[in-house]
Design a protein around this motif. Sequence first.
Motif, PDB file in Angstrom:
ATOM      1  N   ASP A 105     -13.217  -8.312  -1.990  1.00  8.41           N
ATOM      2  CA  ASP A 105     -12.994  -9.672  -2.345  1.00  8.41           C
ATOM      3  C   ASP A 105     -14.028 -10.442  -3.197  1.00  8.41           C
ATOM      4  O   ASP A 105     -13.574 -11.483  -3.605  1.00  8.41           O
TER       5      ASP A 105
ATOM      6  N   HIS B 144     -10.441  -2.866   1.036  1.00 10.12           N
ATOM      7  CA  HIS B 144      -9.254  -3.032   1.922  1.00 10.12           C
ATOM      8  C   HIS B 144      -8.011  -3.097   1.278  1.00 10.12           C
ATOM      9  O   HIS B 144      -7.947  -3.480  -0.065  1.00 10.12           O
TER      10      HIS B 144
ATOM     11  N   HIS C  70      -8.896  -3.396  -2.819  1.00  2.00           N
ATOM     12  CA  HIS C  70      -9.508  -4.253  -3.591  1.00  2.00           C
ATOM     13  C   HIS C  70     -10.921  -4.510  -2.773  1.00  2.00           C
ATOM     14  O   HIS C  70     -10.649  -4.229  -1.711  1.00  2.00           O
TER      15      HIS C  70
HETATM   16 MN    MN Z   1      -8.884  -9.083   0.315  1.00  3.85          MN
END
Ligand code: MN
Length: 196
Positions: free
Chosen positions: A121, A177, A119
């Motif tokens: 952030d 990540h 994903h």
């Molecule tokens: Mn994250």
Amino acid sequence: MEAAFEALIDGLVEQQYGLSATCLQPALVQDLRMQLLTHFEQGDLMPAGIGNQGAFGRNLNIRNDVILWLEKEHNAAEKAFLEQIETFIEYLNRTCFTGINAYEFHYALYQKGHFYKRHKDQFDSDQGRLFSLVCYLNPGWTVDMGGALMLYPDQETIPVLPEGGLAVFFRSDEVEHEVQPANAPRLSIAGWLKRV
Ligand code: MN
Ligand code: OGA
């Protein structure tokens, strides 16, 4: 301290992610670890949501860690940690003109088998999160314990072991990540530097 901040910033500028093993004193890492475990025993940690506001929801296929937001009022360790974050923000704003004016950090506990799929952030609906910073609370972590943070800067895959005291810094809108399944309890503090 400034050398640790510089390592985080230089890494981000040069390779999209910065690492430092010297941002937090070992004693503070140990105190934060104990506080996380105490909060967990008290039932304070809760499943994390995915997305924000209207899009808020739990999806255990994406992540299944439990979290608790840090507060200065909780205890001296959280206060010291967040004051250190404020020092970093002042340094970042002074040296890089980043204009950060808010932050949020949460403890996270991944138990055996827990993960967080690939994903970014930054929420589509809210660009407030500019930088991500994750600090690990696991002295003596080894490869066989799993739980590596996999960073995906352009055309690369970088595994990072969640060793106690290590900090990782990257742009929230840029670096995908994931957290690989942990084979042992994996403790961390993850948070975001924001402009709101
Ligand atoms: Mn994250
Ligand atoms: C997150 C996250 C990474 C880690 O909480 O958004 O990606 O290594 N955490 O715990």
